[in-house]
Design a protein around this motif. Sequence first.
Motif, PDB file in Angstrom:
ATOM      1  N   LEU A  50       0.828  -1.200   0.000  1.00  0.00           N
ATOM      2  CA  LEU A  50       0.000   0.000   0.000  1.00  0.00           C
ATOM      3  C   LEU A  50       0.866   1.255   0.000  1.00  0.00           C
ATOM      4  N   GLY A  51       0.291   2.367  -0.411  1.00  0.00           N
ATOM      5  CA  GLY A  51       1.004   3.641  -0.408  1.00  0.00           C
ATOM      6  C   GLY A  51       2.179   3.612  -1.367  1.00  0.00           C
ATOM      7  N   ASP A  52       3.329   4.076  -0.886  1.00  0.00           N
ATOM      8  CA  ASP A  52       4.530   4.100  -1.733  1.00  0.00           C
ATOM      9  C   ASP A  52       5.487   2.964  -1.382  1.00  0.00           C
ATOM     10  N   ARG A  53       4.948   1.875  -0.855  1.00  0.00           N
ATOM     11  CA  ARG A  53       5.783   0.737  -0.469  1.00  0.00           C
ATOM     12  C   ARG A  53       5.915  -0.259  -1.618  1.00  0.00           C
ATOM     13  N   GLY A  57       7.731 -19.484   3.040  1.00  0.00           N
ATOM     14  CA  GLY A  57       9.097 -19.949   3.219  1.00  0.00           C
ATOM     15  C   GLY A  57      10.168 -19.093   2.563  1.00  0.00           C
ATOM     16  N   LYS A  58       9.801 -17.958   1.968  1.00  0.00           N
ATOM     17  CA  LYS A  58      10.768 -17.060   1.336  1.00  0.00           C
ATOM     18  C   LYS A  58      10.825 -15.753   2.106  1.00  0.00           C
ATOM     19  N   ASP A  59      12.023 -15.166   2.162  1.00  0.00           N
ATOM     20  CA  ASP A  59      12.200 -13.893   2.850  1.00  0.00           C
ATOM     21  C   ASP A  59      12.010 -12.737   1.874  1.00  0.00           C
ATOM     22  N   TYR A  60      11.335 -11.702   2.337  1.00  0.00           N
ATOM     23  CA  TYR A  60      11.093 -10.495   1.552  1.00  0.00           C
ATOM     24  C   TYR A  60      11.291  -9.277   2.438  1.00  0.00           C
ATOM     25  N   LEU A  61      11.432  -8.127   1.804  1.00  0.00           N
ATOM     26  CA  LEU A  61      11.466  -6.846   2.494  1.00  0.00           C
ATOM     27  C   LEU A  61      10.342  -5.976   1.961  1.00  0.00           C
ATOM     28  N   ILE A  62       9.664  -5.270   2.860  1.00  0.00           N
ATOM     29  CA  ILE A  62       8.726  -4.249   2.438  1.00  0.00           C
ATOM     30  C   ILE A  62       9.429  -2.919   2.681  1.00  0.00           C
ATOM     31  N   LEU A  63       9.674  -2.181   1.591  1.00  0.00           N
ATOM     32  CA  LEU A  63      10.417  -0.929   1.644  1.00  0.00           C
ATOM     33  C   LEU A  63       9.546   0.233   1.214  1.00  0.00           C
TER      34      LEU A  63
END
Length: 92
Positions: A9-12, A77-83
């Motif tokens: 959401l937003g600018d992520r 089971g996978k790693d992610y980043l929300i930036l």
Amino acid sequence: MDKLNIKPLGDRVVVEPAPAEEKTESGIIIPDTAKEKPQQGTVVAVPDNDKDNNIKVKAGDRVLYGKYAGTEITLDGKDYLILNQSDILAII
């Protein structure tokens, strides 16, 4: 690339970090406790483009981001980043 069931959401944006280096250029194996956090990855999800969002990256872009930026999550089971888009330093 599998379809990710998350819509930021937003600018992520959602980024899949590149794997950490396993060994140095000279061949020395790096133990898990000494590995550096990756600072690059691939964008896997962006919000729907509407008038309020000015997203400059798209899914599939390889990006550089700050070392401690974002929120780490694990999905299927996978790693992610929300930036936030502002945490992205460059498209490579």
